[in-house]
Scaffold this motif. Sequence first.
Motif, PDB file in Angstrom:
ATOM      1  N   ASN A  95     -50.653  12.571  11.834  1.00 20.45           N
ATOM      2  CA  ASN A  95     -50.531  12.081  13.207  1.00 20.45           C
ATOM      3  C   ASN A  95     -49.664  13.007  14.051  1.00 20.45           C
ATOM      4  OD1 ASN A  95     -52.158   9.852  12.773  1.00 20.45           O
ATOM      5  ND2 ASN A  95     -50.446   8.499  12.256  1.00 20.45           N
ATOM      6  N   LEU A  96     -48.621  13.566  13.446  1.00 22.94           N
ATOM      7  CA  LEU A  96     -47.762  14.500  14.175  1.00 22.94           C
ATOM      8  C   LEU A  96     -48.527  15.769  14.539  1.00 22.94           C
ATOM      9  CD1 LEU A  96     -45.126  15.725  15.225  1.00 22.94           C
ATOM     10  CD2 LEU A  96     -44.535  16.291  12.857  1.00 22.94           C
ATOM     11  N   VAL A  97     -49.233  16.345  13.574  1.00 19.16           N
ATOM     12  CA  VAL A  97     -49.997  17.562  13.834  1.00 19.16           C
ATOM     13  C   VAL A  97     -51.038  17.309  14.921  1.00 19.16           C
ATOM     14  CG1 VAL A  97     -51.675  19.157  12.831  1.00 19.16           C
ATOM     15  CG2 VAL A  97     -49.602  18.584  11.573  1.00 19.16           C
ATOM     16  N   ARG A  98     -51.698  16.186  14.835  1.00 24.22           N
ATOM     17  CA  ARG A  98     -52.701  15.841  15.845  1.00 24.22           C
ATOM     18  C   ARG A  98     -52.054  15.727  17.240  1.00 24.22           C
ATOM     19  NH1 ARG A  98     -57.702  13.847  16.588  1.00 24.22           N
ATOM     20  NH2 ARG A  98     -57.969  12.402  18.331  1.00 24.22           N
ATOM     21  N   ALA A  99     -50.899  15.076  17.313  1.00 24.60           N
ATOM     22  CA  ALA A  99     -50.214  14.927  18.596  1.00 24.60           C
ATOM     23  C   ALA A  99     -49.807  16.281  19.165  1.00 24.60           C
ATOM     24  CB  ALA A  99     -48.988  14.034  18.433  1.00 24.60           C
ATOM     25  N   CYS A 100     -49.387  17.202  18.310  1.00 23.79           N
ATOM     26  CA  CYS A 100     -48.992  18.533  18.783  1.00 23.79           C
ATOM     27  C   CYS A 100     -50.178  19.300  19.355  1.00 23.79           C
ATOM     28  CB  CYS A 100     -48.347  19.323  17.640  1.00 23.79           C
ATOM     29  SG  CYS A 100     -46.692  18.765  17.186  1.00 23.79           S
ATOM     30  N   VAL A 101     -51.300  19.265  18.654  1.00 25.81           N
ATOM     31  CA  VAL A 101     -52.485  19.984  19.138  1.00 25.81           C
ATOM     32  C   VAL A 101     -52.970  19.388  20.460  1.00 25.81           C
ATOM     33  CG1 VAL A 101     -54.897  20.559  18.640  1.00 25.81           C
ATOM     34  CG2 VAL A 101     -53.153  20.759  16.845  1.00 25.81           C
ATOM     35  N   LEU A 102     -52.990  18.079  20.556  1.00 30.84           N
ATOM     36  CA  LEU A 102     -53.419  17.429  21.793  1.00 30.84           C
ATOM     37  C   LEU A 102     -52.467  17.741  22.949  1.00 30.84           C
ATOM     38  CD1 LEU A 102     -54.574  13.921  20.465  1.00 30.84           C
ATOM     39  CD2 LEU A 102     -56.014  15.854  21.180  1.00 30.84           C
ATOM     40  N   ALA A 103     -51.199  18.021  22.637  1.00 31.56           N
ATOM     41  CA  ALA A 103     -50.219  18.358  23.677  1.00 31.56           C
ATOM     42  C   ALA A 103     -50.290  19.824  24.089  1.00 31.56           C
ATOM     43  CB  ALA A 103     -48.813  18.029  23.186  1.00 31.56           C
ATOM     44  N   GLY A 104     -51.130  20.601  23.411  1.00 32.56           N
ATOM     45  CA  GLY A 104     -51.293  21.997  23.785  1.00 32.56           C
ATOM     46  C   GLY A 104     -50.557  22.989  22.922  1.00 32.56           C
ATOM     47  N   ARG A 138     -56.904  20.090   8.656  1.00 36.64           N
ATOM     48  CA  ARG A 138     -58.088  19.310   9.041  1.00 36.64           C
ATOM     49  C   ARG A 138     -57.756  18.360  10.190  1.00 36.64           C
ATOM     50  NH1 ARG A 138     -60.286  15.614   4.433  1.00 36.64           N
ATOM     51  NH2 ARG A 138     -58.449  14.424   5.102  1.00 36.64           N
ATOM     52  N   ALA A 139     -56.574  17.745  10.146  1.00 33.78           N
ATOM     53  CA  ALA A 139     -56.158  16.869  11.249  1.00 33.78           C
ATOM     54  C   ALA A 139     -55.999  17.660  12.542  1.00 33.78           C
ATOM     55  CB  ALA A 139     -54.845  16.176  10.886  1.00 33.78           C
ATOM     56  N   ALA A 140     -55.445  18.874  12.436  1.00 32.51           N
ATOM     57  CA  ALA A 140     -55.277  19.714  13.626  1.00 32.51           C
ATOM     58  C   ALA A 140     -56.621  20.117  14.205  1.00 32.51           C
ATOM     59  CB  ALA A 140     -54.464  20.957  13.264  1.00 32.51           C
ATOM     60  N   GLU A 141     -57.558  20.494  13.333  1.00 33.38           N
ATOM     61  CA  GLU A 141     -58.880  20.902  13.807  1.00 33.38           C
ATOM     62  C   GLU A 141     -59.620  19.725  14.442  1.00 33.38           C
ATOM     63  OE1 GLU A 141     -60.527  24.327  13.341  1.00 33.38           O
ATOM     64  OE2 GLU A 141     -58.359  24.417  13.671  1.00 33.38           O
ATOM     65  N   GLY A 142     -59.431  18.536  13.882  1.00 31.40           N
ATOM     66  CA  GLY A 142     -60.046  17.354  14.481  1.00 31.40           C
ATOM     67  C   GLY A 142     -59.508  17.074  15.867  1.00 31.40           C
ATOM     68  N   ALA A 143     -58.203  17.264  16.041  1.00 35.64           N
ATOM     69  CA  ALA A 143     -57.612  17.082  17.372  1.00 35.64           C
ATOM     70  C   ALA A 143     -58.130  18.125  18.341  1.00 35.64           C
ATOM     71  CB  ALA A 143     -56.089  17.151  17.275  1.00 35.64           C
ATOM     72  N   PHE A 144     -58.276  19.365  17.875  1.00 33.31           N
ATOM     73  CA  PHE A 144     -58.773  20.430  18.749  1.00 33.31           C
ATOM     74  C   PHE A 144     -60.185  20.116  19.246  1.00 33.31           C
ATOM     75  CE2 PHE A 144     -61.220  24.458  19.030  1.00 33.31           C
ATOM     76  CZ  PHE A 144     -60.667  24.923  20.214  1.00 33.31           C
ATOM     77  N   GLU A 145     -61.001  19.511  18.386  1.00 34.76           N
ATOM     78  CA  GLU A 145     -62.362  19.154  18.807  1.00 34.76           C
ATOM     79  C   GLU A 145     -62.364  18.110  19.903  1.00 34.76           C
ATOM     80  OE1 GLU A 145     -64.309  17.952  15.247  1.00 34.76           O
ATOM     81  OE2 GLU A 145     -64.366  19.983  14.383  1.00 34.76           O
ATOM     82  N   ASP A 146     -61.287  17.342  20.020  1.00 38.38           N
ATOM     83  CA  ASP A 146     -61.198  16.316  21.063  1.00 38.38           C
ATOM     84  C   ASP A 146     -60.698  16.863  22.397  1.00 38.38           C
ATOM     85  OD1 ASP A 146     -62.070  14.427  19.274  1.00 38.38           O
ATOM     86  OD2 ASP A 146     -60.059  13.721  18.742  1.00 38.38           O
ATOM     87  N   LEU A 147     -60.255  18.128  22.416  1.00 39.31           N
ATOM     88  CA  LEU A 147     -59.781  18.735  23.659  1.00 39.31           C
ATOM     89  C   LEU A 147     -60.961  19.168  24.524  1.00 39.31           C
ATOM     90  CD1 LEU A 147     -56.844  20.957  22.320  1.00 39.31           C
ATOM     91  CD2 LEU A 147     -56.649  18.875  23.683  1.00 39.31           C
TER      92      LEU A 147
END
Length: 414
Positions: A95-104, A138-147
């Motif tokens: 969840n942290l990694v995902r939040a970081c990627v979504l924040a840029g 994988r969590a980071a890449e999933g977040a990137f796909e949502d950008l």
Amino acid sequence: MGVYAVCSAHPSVIAAAVRQAVEDGSVLHLESTSSQVNQTGGYTGQTPSQFAEFVRSAAQQAGLPRERVLLGGDHLGPYPWREQPAEAAMHNACNLVRACVLAGYKKIHLDTSMACADDERCGLDERTISQRAAILCRAAEGAFEDLPPGRSAPLYVIGTEVPAPGGETLSGAPPAVSPADRIPHTLELFRAAFVQQNLSSAWDRVIGMVVQPGVEFGEDVIFDYDPQKTIALSSALPKHPALVYEAHSTDYQQPIALAQMVQDHFAILKVGPWLTFAFREAVFALSAIERELVGRRKGVRLSQVREALEAAMLSNPVYWRSYYHRSEEEMRLSRMYSYSDRCRYYWGDATVQQELAQLYANINAAPPPATVVSQYLPLQYEAIRSGRLRARAEGMIREHILTILRVYAAACGR
């Protein structure tokens, strides 16, 4: 050339880093750790999106274009939740990694090197570390796909020999240099773990590997870089993937050593505690100047920054107690003056902030003569004499932090 990463969430450090990037015409490379900034606020009280907005706002106000701001996540992994079972800790880390990627955040250090509550306390094997890192990726890449389309994909830093976040408790021999013959094996474990998670494209964006070049600092000791000990390690980087080493805990190294590290392919230099150490130095110097200027004036309340800082540390010893193990008098000195700079965790305390505001107000209401500045802040005196700096509190503090950042900029070829 190299790049230095400022690993700090302190506003004065960030302001100085922005100024240095403007002066150099370079990238502002700022990283927050998983303990400083996370989805529950961390010890700074900021989420990744809040930290990102604060940094971008500071850069914009200083005239630094948005595209020259590179945000990174340092030690992103289960460290803040390591007292939980691995499954729960990894869930929070994802969840942290995902939040970081979504924040840029664009540069992600995947750090799963620490044992969790149900792991063997003797440490994790490299295979487990690499597999958990791939799960975070994988969590980071999933977040990137949502950008939204058009955003640049995240870059990754990996490794198994990662210094503990927040500093070490070393006092004896220097840490051992990472064995060069382990590099191919470690990389192959990570590559296989990425492939298993269908992350082949992400593997192509792994740009750095954390190793131990034999540098570290502790309470009152600095272990200096010895290039003779890293000759084999410097030659061990593969042609594919194209990597550099990321060096943690480079704080307090001599300028020539930092430049040599960049030449030896430790091209990403992390710095953090040295910068808040410099902030503390400048604040204490200004407190001495304050007493010289207004200590005998009626109706003026002197600030009590040091007293408030000491009180905050004593009332909540969680960030320093396990690092200092000497007599009470020695611990009193360490709380303020240690290289590990554990007092950096307490500048956000409400009472400390109130006393800092009083200090700034007193200094700025009666700007000190250059002769007094020369006594306590000689480098800032030179800047005032040359006309580059006004004798105001915030500016003198920023200039003191900049003396460290300029060392790193020079070492990186700026």
